[in-house]
Design a protein around this motif. Structure first.
Motif, short mmCIF file in Angstrom:
data_model
loop_
_atom_site.label_atom_id
_atom_site.label_comp_id
_atom_site.label_asym_id
_atom_site.label_seq_id
_atom_site.Cartn_x
_atom_site.Cartn_y
_atom_site.Cartn_z
N ARG A 169 7.75 -1.99 -11.45
CA ARG A 169 7.53 -0.58 -11.77
C ARG A 169 8.00 0.33 -10.65
NH1 ARG A 169 8.48 2.80 -15.23
NH2 ARG A 169 7.03 4.53 -15.49
N VAL A 170 7.66 -0.02 -9.41
CA VAL A 170 8.08 0.82 -8.29
C VAL A 170 9.60 0.86 -8.18
CG1 VAL A 170 7.95 1.20 -5.81
CG2 VAL A 170 5.93 0.43 -7.05
N VAL A 171 10.23 -0.28 -8.39
CA VAL A 171 11.70 -0.30 -8.37
C VAL A 171 12.26 0.57 -9.49
CG1 VAL A 171 13.76 -1.74 -8.64
CG2 VAL A 171 11.82 -2.58 -7.29
N GLU A 172 11.72 0.44 -10.69
CA GLU A 172 12.22 1.22 -11.83
C GLU A 172 12.06 2.72 -11.63
OE1 GLU A 172 9.90 -0.55 -14.88
OE2 GLU A 172 11.18 -2.35 -15.05
N VAL A 173 10.93 3.13 -11.03
CA VAL A 173 10.74 4.55 -10.77
C VAL A 173 11.76 5.04 -9.74
CG1 VAL A 173 9.14 6.28 -9.83
CG2 VAL A 173 8.31 4.54 -11.43
N ASN A 174 11.99 4.25 -8.71
CA ASN A 174 13.03 4.58 -7.74
C ASN A 174 14.38 4.76 -8.40
OD1 ASN A 174 12.45 4.87 -4.86
ND2 ASN A 174 11.57 2.82 -4.96
N LEU A 175 14.73 3.81 -9.26
CA LEU A 175 16.02 3.89 -9.94
C LEU A 175 16.08 5.12 -10.84
CD1 LEU A 175 16.53 0.11 -10.87
CD2 LEU A 175 17.54 1.38 -8.97
N THR A 214 1.37 7.27 -10.08
CA THR A 214 -0.06 7.47 -9.86
C THR A 214 -0.94 6.39 -10.49
OG1 THR A 214 -0.05 9.08 -11.68
CG2 THR A 214 0.09 9.94 -9.43
N PRO A 215 -0.58 5.80 -11.64
CA PRO A 215 -1.45 4.73 -12.17
C PRO A 215 -1.59 3.55 -11.20
CG PRO A 215 0.04 5.51 -13.88
CD PRO A 215 0.49 6.13 -12.59
N LEU A 216 -0.61 3.37 -10.30
CA LEU A 216 -0.66 2.25 -9.36
C LEU A 216 -1.77 2.42 -8.34
CD1 LEU A 216 3.17 1.77 -8.72
CD2 LEU A 216 1.72 0.54 -10.35
N ALA A 217 -2.29 3.63 -8.19
CA ALA A 217 -3.36 3.88 -7.23
C ALA A 217 -4.64 3.13 -7.60
CB ALA A 217 -3.65 5.38 -7.13
N ASP A 224 0.84 -1.19 0.00
CA ASP A 224 0.00 0.00 0.00
C ASP A 224 0.88 1.24 0.00
OD1 ASP A 224 -1.92 1.93 0.28
OD2 ASP A 224 -2.44 1.42 2.35
N LEU A 225 0.97 1.90 -1.15
CA LEU A 225 1.81 3.09 -1.26
C LEU A 225 1.18 4.31 -0.61
CD1 LEU A 225 3.20 2.86 -4.91
CD2 LEU A 225 4.43 2.42 -2.79
N GLY A 226 -0.13 4.31 -0.42
CA GLY A 226 -0.79 5.47 0.17
C GLY A 226 -0.53 6.72 -0.62
N ASP A 227 -0.27 7.82 0.07
CA ASP A 227 -0.05 9.10 -0.61
C ASP A 227 1.27 9.15 -1.37
OD1 ASP A 227 -2.44 10.22 0.08
OD2 ASP A 227 -1.67 11.24 1.87
N GLY A 265 -3.20 -3.48 -4.62
CA GLY A 265 -1.97 -2.77 -4.30
C GLY A 265 -0.79 -3.27 -5.10
N VAL A 266 0.39 -2.93 -4.64
CA VAL A 266 1.62 -3.28 -5.36
C VAL A 266 2.00 -4.70 -5.01
CG1 VAL A 266 4.04 -2.65 -5.73
CG2 VAL A 266 2.34 -0.86 -5.30
#
Length: 428
Positions: free
Chosen positions: A204-210, A187-190, A175-178, A195-196
């Motif tokens: 995707r979350v890892v790639e955005v972090n990178l 935002t598409p993950l909302a 749950d990424l929350g805000d 959840g993730v």
């Protein structure tokens, strides 16, 4: 706390963007634009005949401890030029340059600045507080909106204001929350019902972090211990899901730190290939053997678990009383087996604990003083990829120095209250 509305950040990390974020975060836009900041003078410092260059300092007269070897040198001198150690050792073996600011360390012990392997720095004040309490290098345990990436840049521009930092970006959690508002690409993950959790979402979350410039990736296998409504032994990601996170991070050349508590959760995380196990109160002996084989680090965050004991919430207090003895037993077993240990307080929310407290708790768990000190110096430095930079005061290392009143080999509690801290040659 009120925050001015702003355009959503670009998913592409740029130097200008990070500098702007750092200036806003720190409230130091003027300082960053006006040249080198002025360091405050530490107690006992005296200026030379001519003005010193930024990051130039001589620490003299103290008892120097090298954590790597255990060697103790009395009446020692550490010469720092442009933020880097140029020489360190007995006075009669070190050439002391003229005209450089000096810090009198007579009657005190001198150590390298400590390395904090698990901390959450969300503001400039927290970052500066961490430095003042002895953490001159650190690894983030994640932030909600990439504040740690801005703190990392702040540390590069004004080192006396923040620890040298390895940033984790945002938490890879169901749950990424805000946090979905932290990047337009999140935002598409909302809209994900569960959840993730899917392989695609995890990647995707890892790639955005990178893409944002994270140095490490933070994920979890269990729920939180610090929330009474959650059960820390409940597993939220499987071995297969953790493996997806590790593989995605590895493609970007990064390691993974994993929040964990249950025996099975710890085992799944280690077998999935994480770089370090965080908390790990109920890690089993089989898993500890696997950690030794793989070189997986254990960051127990004893400080955070000990803090639960004094909670006003009866659920959290009982949890602390149950978890702390189990965690100390796990730390002792890990040390005896040769599992590498790193010190981290898991501080967050404006309550920054001194990293020396974690060293003290390592000793209470059964480590000899020198080995406990290594968890916050050479050991943690290796975990962060800072060998040769942090953890020792040798030629070529960073000019990060800790001064304490007393022999830490006899009483490590002196590390909780440093009487002087130097960050890259700046007395803070």
């Amino acid at each position: 706390m009120c925050v001015e509305p702003a355009e959503p950040p670009s998913s592409r990390l740029t130097r200008r963007g990070v500098l702007a974020a750092s200036a806003v975060l720190a409230g130091t836009a003027t300082a960053l634009g006006s040249g080198a900041p002025t360091a405050s003078a530490a107690s006992g410092a005296r200026r030379g005949a001519t003005a010193s260059r930024a990051g130039d300092l001589v620490v003299e007269g103290g008892t120097l401890l090298d954590p790597a070897t255990g060697e103790v040198t009395e009446d020692a001198v550490v010469v720092i030029r442009e933020g880097v150690v140029r020489a360190a050792g007995a006075r009669n073996r070190v050439d002391v340059p003229e005209g450089v600011q000096r810090l009198d360390a007579h009657g005190r012990w001198v150590l390298p600045g400590l390395v904090e392997a698990h901390i959450h720095l969300n503001t400039a004040e927290e970052a500066r507080d961490a430095v003042r309490k002895g953490a001159t290098s650190a690894r983030s345990g994640s932030t909600n909106f990439y504040q740690d990436i801005a703190v990392r840049e702040l540390a590069r521009q004004a080192p006396e204001l923040a620890p040298r930092l390895k940033a984790a970006g945002i938490f890879v959690t169901p749950d990424l929350g805000d946090t979905v508002l932290g990047d337009p690409d999140l935002t598409p993950l909302a809209r994900l019902k569960d959840g993730v959790r899917s392989a695609e979402a995890l990647r995707r979350v890892v790639e955005v972090n990178l893409g944002r410039g994270a140095d490490v990736i933070k994920t979890r296998v269990n729920e939180r211990a610090g929330l009474p409504e959650q059960d820390p032994l409940t597993q939220v990601y499987s071995y297969e899901q953790l493996s997806e996170v590790v593989a995605a991070a590895k493609r970007g050349g990064k390691g993974v730190l994993c929040h964990s508590y249950s025996e099975k959760g710890c085992d799944d995380a280690v077998r999935a290939g994480i770089r370090s196990l965080e908390h790990g109160a109920f890690v089993g002996e089989r898993t500890l053997h696997e950690m030794r084989r793989r070189g997986t680090y254990f960051t127990p965050t004893l400080t955070a678990i000990a803090g639960l004991v004094d909670s006003d919430d009866p659920v959290l207090a009982e949890r602390g009383r149950t978890y702390l003895p189990a965690l100390k037993k796990a730390v002792r077993a890990a040390h005896e087996l040769g599992v590498p240990l790193a010190a981290g307080t898991d501080s967050s929310g404006g309550e920054i604990e001194p990293i020396g407290r974690e060293v003290e708790l390592m000793v209470s768990a059964g480590l000899p003083a020198l080995d406990a000190i290594r968890t916050a110096t050479t050991g943690a430095a290796h975990l962060l990829g800072l060998d040769g930079t942090a953890g020792r005061l040798t030629r070529g290392a960073a000019g990060d120095v800790l001064l304490v009143d007393g022999d830490p080999l006899e009483d490590v509690s002196v590390l909780k209250s440093p009487v002087g801290v130097v960050r890259s040659g700046f007395a803070v």
